[in-house]
Design an enzyme around this catalytic site. Sequence first.
Site, PDB file in Angstrom:
ATOM      1  N   LYS A   1      10.825  -7.975   1.969  1.00  0.00           N
ATOM      2  CA  LYS A   1      10.722  -7.150   0.751  1.00  0.00           C
ATOM      3  C   LYS A   1      11.944  -7.433  -0.310  1.00  0.00           C
ATOM      4  O   LYS A   1      12.850  -7.587  -0.058  1.00  0.00           O
ATOM      5  CB  LYS A   1      10.956  -5.574   1.094  1.00  0.00           C
ATOM      6  CG  LYS A   1      10.750  -4.559   0.008  1.00  0.00           C
ATOM      7  CD  LYS A   1       9.425  -4.445  -0.728  1.00  0.00           C
ATOM      8  CE  LYS A   1       9.413  -3.828  -1.897  1.00  0.00           C
ATOM      9  NZ  LYS A   1       9.064  -2.136  -1.593  1.00  0.00           N
TER      10      LYS A   1
ATOM     11  N   HIS B   1       2.045   0.060   2.913  1.00  0.00           N
ATOM     12  CA  HIS B   1       3.684   0.385   2.247  1.00  0.00           C
ATOM     13  C   HIS B   1       3.904   1.819   2.433  1.00  0.00           C
ATOM     14  O   HIS B   1       3.455   2.558   1.836  1.00  0.00           O
ATOM     15  CB  HIS B   1       3.200  -0.055   0.999  1.00  0.00           C
ATOM     16  CG  HIS B   1       4.699  -0.001  -0.197  1.00  0.00           C
ATOM     17  ND1 HIS B   1       5.014  -0.758  -0.846  1.00  0.00           N
ATOM     18  CD2 HIS B   1       5.552   0.978  -0.129  1.00  0.00           C
ATOM     19  CE1 HIS B   1       6.114  -0.529  -1.371  1.00  0.00           C
ATOM     20  NE2 HIS B   1       6.549   0.885  -0.935  1.00  0.00           N
TER      21      HIS B   1
ATOM     22  N   HIS C   1       2.113  -1.523  -5.044  1.00  0.00           N
ATOM     23  CA  HIS C   1       2.187  -0.404  -6.007  1.00  0.00           C
ATOM     24  C   HIS C   1       2.151  -0.624  -7.477  1.00  0.00           C
ATOM     25  O   HIS C   1       2.785  -0.206  -8.529  1.00  0.00           O
ATOM     26  CB  HIS C   1       3.265   0.778  -5.689  1.00  0.00           C
ATOM     27  CG  HIS C   1       4.732   0.073  -5.728  1.00  0.00           C
ATOM     28  ND1 HIS C   1       5.313  -0.568  -6.752  1.00  0.00           N
ATOM     29  CD2 HIS C   1       5.662   0.269  -4.932  1.00  0.00           C
ATOM     30  CE1 HIS C   1       6.351  -0.866  -6.453  1.00  0.00           C
ATOM     31  NE2 HIS C   1       6.923  -0.393  -5.108  1.00  0.00           N
TER      32      HIS C   1
ATOM     33  N   HIS D   1       7.534   4.465   3.318  1.00  0.00           N
ATOM     34  CA  HIS D   1       8.802   4.848   3.522  1.00  0.00           C
ATOM     35  C   HIS D   1       9.022   6.108   4.651  1.00  0.00           C
ATOM     36  O   HIS D   1       8.462   7.120   4.374  1.00  0.00           O
ATOM     37  CB  HIS D   1       9.434   5.593   2.198  1.00  0.00           C
ATOM     38  CG  HIS D   1       9.548   4.225   1.142  1.00  0.00           C
ATOM     39  ND1 HIS D   1      10.761   3.384   1.097  1.00  0.00           N
ATOM     40  CD2 HIS D   1       8.686   3.988   0.084  1.00  0.00           C
ATOM     41  CE1 HIS D   1      10.270   2.580  -0.026  1.00  0.00           C
ATOM     42  NE2 HIS D   1       9.157   2.937  -0.546  1.00  0.00           N
TER      43      HIS D   1
ATOM     44  N   HIS E   1       8.792  -5.536  -5.031  1.00  0.00           N
ATOM     45  CA  HIS E   1       8.992  -4.348  -6.036  1.00  0.00           C
ATOM     46  C   HIS E   1       9.090  -5.113  -7.549  1.00  0.00           C
ATOM     47  O   HIS E   1       9.902  -5.326  -7.590  1.00  0.00           O
ATOM     48  CB  HIS E   1      10.092  -3.529  -5.817  1.00  0.00           C
ATOM     49  CG  HIS E   1      10.173  -2.388  -6.672  1.00  0.00           C
ATOM     50  ND1 HIS E   1       9.982  -1.132  -6.362  1.00  0.00           N
ATOM     51  CD2 HIS E   1      10.322  -2.443  -7.935  1.00  0.00           C
ATOM     52  CE1 HIS E   1       9.777  -0.113  -7.330  1.00  0.00           C
ATOM     53  NE2 HIS E   1      10.383  -0.831  -8.186  1.00  0.00           N
TER      54      HIS E   1
HETATM   55  O1  DOR Z   1       9.458   6.046  -6.014  1.00  0.00           O
HETATM   56  C1  DOR Z   1       9.910   5.278  -5.238  1.00  0.00           C
HETATM   57  N1  DOR Z   1      10.488   5.729  -4.365  1.00  0.00           N
HETATM   58  N2  DOR Z   1       9.666   3.884  -5.601  1.00  0.00           N
HETATM   59  C2  DOR Z   1      10.264   3.227  -4.481  1.00  0.00           C
HETATM   60  O2  DOR Z   1      10.144   1.709  -5.000  1.00  0.00           O
HETATM   61  C3  DOR Z   1      11.291   3.515  -3.673  1.00  0.00           C
HETATM   62  C4  DOR Z   1      11.044   4.833  -3.114  1.00  0.00           C
HETATM   63  C5  DOR Z   1      12.035   5.471  -2.356  1.00  0.00           C
HETATM   64  O3  DOR Z   1      12.423   4.763  -1.249  1.00  0.00           O
HETATM   65  O4  DOR Z   1      12.253   6.709  -2.651  1.00  0.00           O
HETATM   66 ZN    ZN Z   2       8.077   2.008  -1.950  1.00  0.00          ZN
END
Ligand code: DOR
Ligand code: ZN
Length: 340
Positions: free
Chosen positions: A99, A15, A174, A17, A136
């Site tokens: 997702k 997981h 998470h 980003h 999520h």
């Molecule tokens: O803290 C987070 N940031 N939680 C998420 O679910 C998304 C992520 C983000 O893309 O910044």
């Molecule tokens: Zn995330």
Amino acid sequence: MASQTLTIRKPDDWHVHLRDGEMLATVAPYTARQFARAIVMPNLVPPVTTVEAARDYRKRILEATAPGFTPLMTCYLTDDTSPDELARGHEEGVWIAAKLYPAGATTNSASGVTDIRNIYPALTRMEKLGMVLCVHGEVTDPEVDVFDREAVFIDRVLLELVRDFPALKIVFEHITTAEAVRFVEGSGPNIGATVTPQHLIINRNAIFAGGLRPHAYCLPVAKREQHRLAVRKAATSGSPKFFLGTDSAPHSREAKESGCGCAGIFNAPFALESYVDVFDEEDALDRFEAFASVNGANFYGLPINEDNVTLERFYHDVPAEVAGLVPFQAGEKMRWRFVG
Ligand code: DOR
Ligand code: ZN
């Protein structure tokens, strides 16, 4: 004497980003340095909802990383996701998972799902295909206290989901609470969970330590100490249901240190160092390989990586800044170092 090095199969991040554009070029090499594969979250602007968009995004990630790193792509589910598009992307080997962002739950989730029933046709198809649903797990009901949103999501959404789709593979992403641990442990082998370094290391006090600490803020937000301990116990237990997912979520310093700071913790530069320290503290170094390199691959039905990586005991400080971003545990002491 405790061993000074630890060699394990190369881990994967289930997981992460990676963003896009300049930010992608800045952050992706940190993930590619420590991990063989990573499941890349689709919450770009606009979100990654089509096979073509996912294919293009994958290409941009490959251009931003050294050869040998494999990004695994996900489909951002909306109220209108077409089961056929999902099936096509899965069959063509573009999408490993889809997702579920409840609309409004987090960063770039405005196009997310407003009612779980809206994606029942998509979930029916996914269950048949054996395609994983990444969740999520937080309700967005403003009446629900922000610290209770994960536990309430289990009662309002997840229980129903596992009842209606008993064979659907679900990753509870998470996890942050004892309730989530209990739910995952009490479910069948088709239910797993990712665990971030921050939810193993900080509790909610960290967000308010001597003042407001935007770099300790992410979603789901860190909870009370009892929850951190429950998540730590689960992650280090050796159970195959729990695996590594950093949720590394970089935002610029300005976006974090703001009157309305973005949620997200950038933990990619020292992710393995953060995790291994937890396993060391819990006297569970012998279970680290399963958590980091085996359980997730098995859950997703992928082979375990052939290469190895080594970590060694070595005191160092996390820098205050990495590539202009503030990393998790900035300025703190680390007891392990990733060798490669
Ligand atoms: O803290 C987070 N940031 N939680 C998420 O679910 C998304 C992520 C983000 O893309 O910044
Ligand atoms: Zn995330």
